[in-house]
Motif scaffolding. Structure first.
Motif, PDB file in Angstrom:
ATOM      1  N   GLY A  19       0.815  -1.215   0.000  1.00  0.00           N
ATOM      2  CA  GLY A  19       0.000   0.000   0.000  1.00  0.00           C
ATOM      3  C   GLY A  19       0.844   1.258   0.000  1.00  0.00           C
ATOM      4  N   VAL A  20       1.873   1.295   0.843  1.00  0.00           N
ATOM      5  CA  VAL A  20       2.760   2.461   0.892  1.00  0.00           C
ATOM      6  C   VAL A  20       3.503   2.613  -0.431  1.00  0.00           C
ATOM      7  CG1 VAL A  20       4.831   3.400   1.993  1.00  0.00           C
ATOM      8  CG2 VAL A  20       2.991   2.467   3.385  1.00  0.00           C
ATOM      9  N   GLY A  21       3.924   1.501  -1.013  1.00  0.00           N
ATOM     10  CA  GLY A  21       4.610   1.547  -2.305  1.00  0.00           C
ATOM     11  C   GLY A  21       3.722   2.092  -3.410  1.00  0.00           C
ATOM     12  N   LEU A  22       2.468   1.689  -3.416  1.00  0.00           N
ATOM     13  CA  LEU A  22       1.532   2.195  -4.423  1.00  0.00           C
ATOM     14  C   LEU A  22       1.272   3.689  -4.231  1.00  0.00           C
ATOM     15  CD1 LEU A  22      -1.048  -0.726  -4.643  1.00  0.00           C
ATOM     16  CD2 LEU A  22       0.655  -0.053  -6.351  1.00  0.00           C
ATOM     17  N   LEU A  23       1.131   4.133  -2.987  1.00  0.00           N
ATOM     18  CA  LEU A  23       0.935   5.564  -2.727  1.00  0.00           C
ATOM     19  C   LEU A  23       2.163   6.374  -3.150  1.00  0.00           C
ATOM     20  CD1 LEU A  23      -0.852   5.584   0.743  1.00  0.00           C
ATOM     21  CD2 LEU A  23      -1.783   6.326  -1.450  1.00  0.00           C
ATOM     22  N   LEU A  24       3.341   5.858  -2.863  1.00  0.00           N
ATOM     23  CA  LEU A  24       4.563   6.544  -3.253  1.00  0.00           C
ATOM     24  C   LEU A  24       4.682   6.610  -4.772  1.00  0.00           C
ATOM     25  CD1 LEU A  24       7.198   7.882  -2.390  1.00  0.00           C
ATOM     26  CD2 LEU A  24       8.232   5.609  -2.320  1.00  0.00           C
ATOM     27  N   GLY A  25       4.372   5.514  -5.449  1.00  0.00           N
ATOM     28  CA  GLY A  25       4.394   5.508  -6.907  1.00  0.00           C
ATOM     29  C   GLY A  25       3.386   6.487  -7.489  1.00  0.00           C
ATOM     30  N   GLY A  26       2.201   6.565  -6.897  1.00  0.00           N
ATOM     31  CA  GLY A  26       1.192   7.515  -7.357  1.00  0.00           C
ATOM     32  C   GLY A  26       1.634   8.950  -7.171  1.00  0.00           C
ATOM     33  N   PHE A  27       2.313   9.234  -6.053  1.00  0.00           N
ATOM     34  CA  PHE A  27       2.825  10.581  -5.809  1.00  0.00           C
ATOM     35  C   PHE A  27       3.886  10.955  -6.834  1.00  0.00           C
ATOM     36  CE2 PHE A  27       5.849  13.414  -3.630  1.00  0.00           C
ATOM     37  CZ  PHE A  27       5.010  14.497  -3.429  1.00  0.00           C
ATOM     38  N   VAL A  28       4.765  10.015  -7.151  1.00  0.00           N
ATOM     39  CA  VAL A  28       5.809  10.271  -8.150  1.00  0.00           C
ATOM     40  C   VAL A  28       5.182  10.555  -9.511  1.00  0.00           C
ATOM     41  CG1 VAL A  28       7.706   9.184  -9.425  1.00  0.00           C
ATOM     42  CG2 VAL A  28       7.612   9.001  -6.945  1.00  0.00           C
ATOM     43  N   VAL A  29       4.174   9.781  -9.889  1.00  0.00           N
ATOM     44  CA  VAL A  29       3.493   9.999 -11.163  1.00  0.00           C
ATOM     45  C   VAL A  29       2.802  11.362 -11.179  1.00  0.00           C
ATOM     46  CG1 VAL A  29       1.567   9.184 -12.600  1.00  0.00           C
ATOM     47  CG2 VAL A  29       3.228   7.558 -11.708  1.00  0.00           C
ATOM     48  N   LEU A  30       2.191  11.746 -10.065  1.00  0.00           N
ATOM     49  CA  LEU A  30       1.530  13.046  -9.966  1.00  0.00           C
ATOM     50  C   LEU A  30       2.529  14.190 -10.135  1.00  0.00           C
ATOM     51  CD1 LEU A  30      -1.019  14.737  -9.319  1.00  0.00           C
ATOM     52  CD2 LEU A  30      -0.357  14.560  -6.912  1.00  0.00           C
ATOM     53  N   VAL A  31       3.664  14.109  -9.452  1.00  0.00           N
ATOM     54  CA  VAL A  31       4.684  15.157  -9.569  1.00  0.00           C
ATOM     55  C   VAL A  31       5.225  15.206 -10.988  1.00  0.00           C
ATOM     56  CG1 VAL A  31       7.005  15.837  -8.809  1.00  0.00           C
ATOM     57  CG2 VAL A  31       5.287  15.149  -7.135  1.00  0.00           C
ATOM     58  N   LEU A  32       5.462  14.058 -11.601  1.00  0.00           N
ATOM     59  CA  LEU A  32       5.942  14.018 -12.982  1.00  0.00           C
ATOM     60  C   LEU A  32       4.927  14.639 -13.933  1.00  0.00           C
ATOM     61  CD1 LEU A  32       8.099  13.047 -15.010  1.00  0.00           C
ATOM     62  CD2 LEU A  32       6.819  10.914 -15.161  1.00  0.00           C
ATOM     63  N   ALA A  33       3.650  14.317 -13.757  1.00  0.00           N
ATOM     64  CA  ALA A  33       2.609  14.865 -14.626  1.00  0.00           C
ATOM     65  C   ALA A  33       2.498  16.381 -14.469  1.00  0.00           C
ATOM     66  CB  ALA A  33       1.263  14.206 -14.315  1.00  0.00           C
ATOM     67  N   LEU A  34       2.572  16.868 -13.240  1.00  0.00           N
ATOM     68  CA  LEU A  34       2.512  18.313 -13.024  1.00  0.00           C
ATOM     69  C   LEU A  34       3.735  19.015 -13.626  1.00  0.00           C
ATOM     70  CD1 LEU A  34       1.175  18.442  -9.372  1.00  0.00           C
ATOM     71  CD2 LEU A  34      -0.046  19.083 -11.450  1.00  0.00           C
ATOM     72  N   THR A  35       4.899  18.391 -13.516  1.00  0.00           N
ATOM     73  CA  THR A  35       6.111  18.965 -14.100  1.00  0.00           C
ATOM     74  C   THR A  35       6.006  19.024 -15.614  1.00  0.00           C
ATOM     75  OG1 THR A  35       7.409  18.119 -12.256  1.00  0.00           O
ATOM     76  CG2 THR A  35       8.614  18.726 -14.247  1.00  0.00           C
ATOM     77  N   VAL A  36       5.547  17.960 -16.226  1.00  0.00           N
ATOM     78  CA  VAL A  36       5.398  17.931 -17.689  1.00  0.00           C
ATOM     79  C   VAL A  36       4.373  18.971 -18.118  1.00  0.00           C
ATOM     80  CG1 VAL A  36       4.575  16.524 -19.623  1.00  0.00           C
ATOM     81  CG2 VAL A  36       6.166  15.561 -17.965  1.00  0.00           C
ATOM     82  N   ALA A  37       3.271  19.093 -17.398  1.00  0.00           N
ATOM     83  CA  ALA A  37       2.251  20.084 -17.748  1.00  0.00           C
ATOM     84  C   ALA A  37       2.802  21.502 -17.634  1.00  0.00           C
ATOM     85  CB  ALA A  37       1.033  19.917 -16.847  1.00  0.00           C
ATOM     86  N   LYS A  38       3.606  21.746 -16.617  1.00  0.00           N
ATOM     87  CA  LYS A  38       4.181  23.081 -16.430  1.00  0.00           C
ATOM     88  C   LYS A  38       5.197  23.396 -17.538  1.00  0.00           C
ATOM     89  CE  LYS A  38       5.500  26.743 -14.004  1.00  0.00           C
ATOM     90  NZ  LYS A  38       4.680  27.894 -13.761  1.00  0.00           N
ATOM     91  N   VAL A  39       6.038  22.441 -17.877  1.00  0.00           N
ATOM     92  CA  VAL A  39       7.092  22.684 -18.865  1.00  0.00           C
ATOM     93  C   VAL A  39       6.515  22.809 -20.271  1.00  0.00           C
ATOM     94  CG1 VAL A  39       9.112  21.619 -19.958  1.00  0.00           C
ATOM     95  CG2 VAL A  39       8.918  21.652 -17.486  1.00  0.00           C
TER      96      VAL A  39
END
Length: 53
Positions: A19-39
């Motif tokens: 569960g913690v691994g899935l939450l951490l992976g989801g957070f990483v994907v969220l940060v990556l998506a926000l970074t790509v959207a910003k750039v």
């Protein structure tokens, strides 16, 4: 058949770790998506270096 049965504590801990691994992976994907959207938006510019300072 397993030679060593897994204790109930280890089963719960493994479930929590997944569960913690899935939450951490989801957070990483969220940060990556926000970074790509910003750039990729048109208003992104690199900071300008002013000469003379």
């Amino acid at each position: 058949m397993s030679l060593h049965t897994e204790h109930e504590l280890h089963k719960r801990r493994k479930g929590r770790n997944v569960g913690v691994g899935l939450l951490l992976g989801g957070f990483v994907v969220l940060v990556l998506a926000l970074t790509v959207a910003k750039v990729t938006s048109g208003d992104f510019e690199l900071p300008r270096i002013e000469e003379g300072q």
